[in-house]
Design a protein around this motif. Structure first.
Motif, PDB file in Angstrom:
ATOM      1  N   GLN A  45       0.832  -1.209   0.000  1.00 45.70           N
ATOM      2  CA  GLN A  45       0.000   0.000   0.000  1.00 45.70           C
ATOM      3  C   GLN A  45       0.865   1.256   0.000  1.00 45.70           C
ATOM      4  O   GLN A  45       0.583   2.216  -0.720  1.00 45.70           O
ATOM      5  CB  GLN A  45      -0.951   0.009   1.200  1.00 45.70           C
ATOM      6  N   HIS A  46       1.917   1.263   0.804  1.00 45.57           N
ATOM      7  CA  HIS A  46       2.821   2.416   0.850  1.00 45.57           C
ATOM      8  C   HIS A  46       3.523   2.594  -0.500  1.00 45.57           C
ATOM      9  O   HIS A  46       3.685   3.735  -0.976  1.00 45.57           O
ATOM     10  CB  HIS A  46       3.848   2.258   1.962  1.00 45.57           C
ATOM     11  N   LEU A  47       3.918   1.500  -1.122  1.00 44.59           N
ATOM     12  CA  LEU A  47       4.566   1.581  -2.434  1.00 44.59           C
ATOM     13  C   LEU A  47       3.611   2.123  -3.486  1.00 44.59           C
ATOM     14  O   LEU A  47       4.019   2.879  -4.379  1.00 44.59           O
ATOM     15  CB  LEU A  47       5.102   0.212  -2.851  1.00 44.59           C
ATOM     16  N   LYS A  48       2.333   1.774  -3.378  1.00 46.18           N
ATOM     17  CA  LYS A  48       1.336   2.290  -4.308  1.00 46.18           C
ATOM     18  C   LYS A  48       1.263   3.817  -4.217  1.00 46.18           C
ATOM     19  O   LYS A  48       1.228   4.509  -5.237  1.00 46.18           O
ATOM     20  CB  LYS A  48      -0.035   1.671  -4.009  1.00 46.18           C
ATOM     21  N   VAL A  49       1.266   4.334  -2.994  1.00 43.35           N
ATOM     22  CA  VAL A  49       1.225   5.790  -2.801  1.00 43.35           C
ATOM     23  C   VAL A  49       2.498   6.434  -3.355  1.00 43.35           C
ATOM     24  O   VAL A  49       2.439   7.462  -4.045  1.00 43.35           O
ATOM     25  CB  VAL A  49       1.032   6.144  -1.302  1.00 43.35           C
ATOM     26  N   LEU A  50       3.647   5.837  -3.069  1.00 42.45           N
ATOM     27  CA  LEU A  50       4.913   6.375  -3.573  1.00 42.45           C
ATOM     28  C   LEU A  50       4.961   6.330  -5.100  1.00 42.45           C
ATOM     29  O   LEU A  50       5.495   7.247  -5.737  1.00 42.45           O
ATOM     30  CB  LEU A  50       6.093   5.605  -2.980  1.00 42.45           C
ATOM     31  N   LYS A  51       4.387   5.299  -5.676  1.00 35.95           N
ATOM     32  CA  LYS A  51       4.352   5.191  -7.133  1.00 35.95           C
ATOM     33  C   LYS A  51       3.425   6.254  -7.729  1.00 35.95           C
ATOM     34  O   LYS A  51       3.762   6.894  -8.729  1.00 35.95           O
ATOM     35  CB  LYS A  51       3.899   3.785  -7.533  1.00 35.95           C
ATOM     36  N   GLU A  52       2.259   6.452  -7.125  1.00 35.15           N
ATOM     37  CA  GLU A  52       1.332   7.490  -7.599  1.00 35.15           C
ATOM     38  C   GLU A  52       1.952   8.874  -7.496  1.00 35.15           C
ATOM     39  O   GLU A  52       1.649   9.756  -8.298  1.00 35.15           O
ATOM     40  CB  GLU A  52       0.024   7.431  -6.814  1.00 35.15           C
ATOM     41  N   ALA A  53       2.836   9.065  -6.516  1.00 36.46           N
ATOM     42  CA  ALA A  53       3.522  10.344  -6.330  1.00 36.46           C
ATOM     43  C   ALA A  53       4.749  10.460  -7.236  1.00 36.46           C
ATOM     44  O   ALA A  53       5.457  11.459  -7.187  1.00 36.46           O
ATOM     45  CB  ALA A  53       3.938  10.510  -4.867  1.00 36.46           C
TER      46      ALA A  53
END
Length: 100
Positions: A45-53
Motif C-alpha cells: 500500500q505504501h509503495l502504491k502511494v509512492l508510485k502514484e507520487a
C-alpha cells in the motif's frame, strides 16, 4: 500528483523509510517487508502511494515486482527545493542590503 503529492507521500514516516531504503538500490516487496516492522500488504500500500507520487517505479522481474527510486519524480522534488532555496537566499540578500 506533482510536487505536493510527493511531499505528502513522504510525510508518512513508514513511506519515507521505504523510500530511503530504495535509494540504496532496487528491492522487491518481500525484501522491504523483511526489513520493516509492517506487513507485506502494508508495504504494498505504501509503495502504491509512492508510485502514484512518482517517487518510485516498478518492474516485473520473474514473478516479483521490483521497486526503485524514480529519478524523474525525485528531480521534480529537488527542483522544487532548489527554487525555495533560491527564493530564501534572495530574501536574505535583500534583508542584508536593506540593513546597510
Amino acid at each position: 500528483m506533482g510536487t505536493y503529492g510527493a511531499l505528502a507521500a513522504l510525510g508518512d514516516p513508514t513511506r519515507r523509510l521505504i523510500f530511503e531504503r530504495l535509494t540504496a538500490g532496487p528491492l522487491a516487496v518481500g525484501e522491504l517487508a523483511a526489513q520493516l516492522p509492517v506487513s507485506r500488504p502494508a508495504v504494498s500500500q505504501h509503495l502504491k502511494v509512492l508510485k502514484e507520487a512518482r517517487l518510485v517505479r516498478d518492474e516485473a522481474v520473474g514473478t516479483r515486482r521490483v521497486y526503485r527510486v524514480d529519478p524523474a519524480g525525485v528531480r521534480e522534488l529537488r527542483d522544487y527545493f532548489d527554487d525555495i532555496w533560491a527564493q530564501a537566499l534572495a530574501a536574505f540578500a535583500r534583508a542584508v542590503e536593506e540593513e546597510t
